[in-house]
Design a protein around this motif. Structure first.
Motif, PDB file in Angstrom:
ATOM      1  N   THR A  83      -5.841 -33.841   0.803  1.00 40.68           N
ATOM      2  CA  THR A  83      -7.304 -32.922   0.399  1.00 40.68           C
ATOM      3  C   THR A  83      -8.924 -33.577   1.259  1.00 40.68           C
ATOM      4  N   THR A  84      -9.352 -32.715   1.370  1.00 38.70           N
ATOM      5  CA  THR A  84     -10.498 -33.222   2.490  1.00 38.70           C
ATOM      6  C   THR A  84     -11.531 -32.392   2.308  1.00 38.70           C
ATOM      7  N   THR A  85     -12.975 -32.856   2.048  1.00 35.76           N
ATOM      8  CA  THR A  85     -13.860 -31.304   1.739  1.00 35.76           C
ATOM      9  C   THR A  85     -14.621 -31.518   3.031  1.00 35.76           C
ATOM     10  N   ILE A  86     -14.642 -30.172   3.214  1.00 35.72           N
ATOM     11  CA  ILE A  86     -15.218 -29.630   5.015  1.00 35.72           C
ATOM     12  C   ILE A  86     -16.954 -29.660   4.963  1.00 35.72           C
ATOM     13  N   SER A  87     -17.257 -29.555   4.029  1.00 35.06           N
ATOM     14  CA  SER A  87     -18.804 -28.727   4.043  1.00 35.06           C
ATOM     15  C   SER A  87     -19.060 -28.428   2.072  1.00 35.06           C
ATOM     16  N   ILE A  88     -20.274 -28.824   1.468  1.00 36.89           N
ATOM     17  CA  ILE A  88     -21.139 -28.115  -0.116  1.00 36.89           C
ATOM     18  C   ILE A  88     -22.266 -27.793   0.342  1.00 36.89           C
ATOM     19  N   SER A  89     -22.578 -26.585   0.098  1.00 37.76           N
ATOM     20  CA  SER A  89     -23.507 -25.845   0.760  1.00 37.76           C
ATOM     21  C   SER A  89     -24.796 -26.548  -0.143  1.00 37.76           C
ATOM     22  N   PRO A  90     -25.969 -26.167   0.314  1.00 36.82           N
ATOM     23  CA  PRO A  90     -27.674 -26.052  -0.599  1.00 36.82           C
ATOM     24  C   PRO A  90     -27.542 -25.389  -1.897  1.00 36.82           C
ATOM     25  N   GLY A  91     -27.827 -25.729  -2.434  1.00 34.21           N
ATOM     26  CA  GLY A  91     -27.605 -25.192  -3.867  1.00 34.21           C
ATOM     27  C   GLY A  91     -28.457 -23.913  -3.756  1.00 34.21           C
ATOM     28  N   PHE A  92     -27.751 -22.534  -4.482  1.00 37.29           N
ATOM     29  CA  PHE A  92     -29.017 -21.181  -4.969  1.00 37.29           C
ATOM     30  C   PHE A  92     -29.359 -21.228  -6.276  1.00 37.29           C
ATOM     31  N   ARG A  93     -29.998 -21.076  -6.207  1.00 29.42           N
ATOM     32  CA  ARG A  93     -30.377 -21.254  -8.033  1.00 29.42           C
ATOM     33  C   ARG A  93     -30.893 -19.156  -8.403  1.00 29.42           C
ATOM     34  N   GLU A  94     -30.301 -19.356  -9.989  1.00 27.15           N
ATOM     35  CA  GLU A  94     -30.707 -17.177 -10.498  1.00 27.15           C
ATOM     36  C   GLU A  94     -30.404 -17.566 -11.103  1.00 27.15           C
ATOM     37  N   GLY A  95     -32.136 -17.668 -11.329  1.00 27.52           N
ATOM     38  CA  GLY A  95     -32.920 -17.794 -12.749  1.00 27.52           C
ATOM     39  C   GLY A  95     -32.586 -18.995 -12.762  1.00 27.52           C
ATOM     40  N   ASN A  96     -32.078 -20.025 -13.876  1.00 27.41           N
ATOM     41  CA  ASN A  96     -31.828 -21.534 -14.606  1.00 27.41           C
ATOM     42  C   ASN A  96     -29.974 -21.729 -13.609  1.00 27.41           C
ATOM     43  N   VAL A  97     -29.411 -21.075 -13.243  1.00 28.15           N
ATOM     44  CA  VAL A  97     -28.186 -21.067 -12.918  1.00 28.15           C
ATOM     45  C   VAL A  97     -28.208 -21.521 -11.465  1.00 28.15           C
ATOM     46  N   GLU A  98     -27.284 -23.189 -11.141  1.00 23.23           N
ATOM     47  CA  GLU A  98     -27.854 -23.197  -9.458  1.00 23.23           C
ATOM     48  C   GLU A  98     -26.098 -23.182  -9.086  1.00 23.23           C
ATOM     49  N   TYR A  99     -25.513 -22.616  -7.973  1.00 20.94           N
ATOM     50  CA  TYR A  99     -24.628 -22.606  -7.773  1.00 20.94           C
ATOM     51  C   TYR A  99     -24.578 -23.543  -6.501  1.00 20.94           C
ATOM     52  N   ARG A 100     -23.454 -24.190  -6.051  1.00 19.93           N
ATOM     53  CA  ARG A 100     -23.118 -25.064  -4.516  1.00 19.93           C
ATOM     54  C   ARG A 100     -21.672 -24.556  -4.189  1.00 19.93           C
ATOM     55  N   LYS A 101     -21.622 -23.606  -3.116  1.00 20.50           N
ATOM     56  CA  LYS A 101     -20.227 -23.431  -2.429  1.00 20.50           C
ATOM     57  C   LYS A 101     -20.320 -24.723  -1.496  1.00 20.50           C
ATOM     58  N   VAL A 102     -18.103 -25.051  -1.771  1.00 19.72           N
ATOM     59  CA  VAL A 102     -17.563 -26.061  -1.480  1.00 19.72           C
ATOM     60  C   VAL A 102     -16.703 -26.117  -0.743  1.00 19.72           C
ATOM     61  N   ASN A 103     -16.762 -26.278   0.312  1.00 18.29           N
ATOM     62  CA  ASN A 103     -15.155 -25.561   1.430  1.00 18.29           C
ATOM     63  C   ASN A 103     -14.407 -26.846   1.214  1.00 18.29           C
ATOM     64  N   TYR A 104     -13.020 -26.697   1.409  1.00 21.15           N
ATOM     65  CA  TYR A 104     -12.373 -28.260   1.621  1.00 21.15           C
ATOM     66  C   TYR A 104     -10.971 -27.333   2.563  1.00 21.15           C
ATOM     67  N   TRP A 105     -10.203 -28.937   2.976  1.00 18.66           N
ATOM     68  CA  TRP A 105      -8.972 -28.421   3.139  1.00 18.66           C
ATOM     69  C   TRP A 105      -7.981 -28.822   1.994  1.00 18.66           C
TER      70      TRP A 105
END
Length: 194
Positions: A83-105
């Motif tokens: 496994t290899t992590t390719i990238s982790i996005s900056p955070g995206f907030r919607e109200g109190n909730v934060e989301y990050r997108k993780v791309n990996y192989w």
């Protein structure tokens, strides 16, 4: 049917052994723990890292049994090769909730145990064709009489419901119904999930 279920599982489950540094130590720690639980196939503990919104679609115990039966059954055994992590996005907030997108192989080794399937003269071609449908851009390599290696790029969404809750994770599969049930329109648009 079993092969179709396998493709769906592999497409929605995500495995890691280490994570790229995200700049958020709590996310990095949780990702590493989540990744290792996947590698070790410790499905009961893994459910503590899965975002609870998934349990509205499938109960926790049902998911545990599904993973166990998919990874090791009379037909085949799955294991994670790399496994290899390719990238982790900056955070995206919607109200109190934060989301990050993780791309990996992810690389998965599949060993087929079913002698009837393995001895079918069309086994390699049929299995390769089926894997290409489930993983259109994957590296698919036949390794021996009964095993395949599949390497593919994948996506995971990390979710932190409040500043005081831990990061939780949802595997991504490009199924519109699945995506719309789990994510709001703004998250879908921000991360281009459809």
């Amino acid at each position: 049917m079993k092969k179709i279920v396998l493709i769906l599982v592999l497409g929605s489950i995500h495995f890691f052994s280490s994570a790229q540094n995200s700049g958020d130590t709590s996310l990095d720690r949780r990702l590493n723990e989540y990744f290792q639980l996947n590698v070790d196939a410790r499905f009961e503990q893994l459910m503590d890292y899965v975002h609870p919104s998934l349990f509205a679609m499938a109960p926790r115990q049902q998911l545990i049994e599904f993973f166990r039966n998919t990874y090791d059954n009379a037909s085949m055994h799955l294991s994670i090769d790399s496994t290899t992590t390719i990238s982790i996005s900056p955070g995206f907030r919607e109200g109190n909730v934060e989301y990050r997108k993780v791309n990996y192989w992810m690389g998965v080794h599949m060993v087929f145990k079913d002698s009837q399937t393995v001895h079918d003269p069309e086994f390699v071609k049929k299995t390769t064709d089926l894997l290409k449908i489930g993983f259109p851009n994957a590296l698919i390599r036949y390794q021996s009489q009964n095993s395949f290696f599949v390497g593919s790029d994948n996506l995971l969404i990390a979710i932190k419901d409040t500043d005081h809750t831990p990061w939780m994770f949802l595997g991504y599969t490009k199924n519109e119904n699945f995506i719309r049930k789990l994510f709001t329109p703004s998250v879908i648009d921000h991360f281009h999930l459809l």
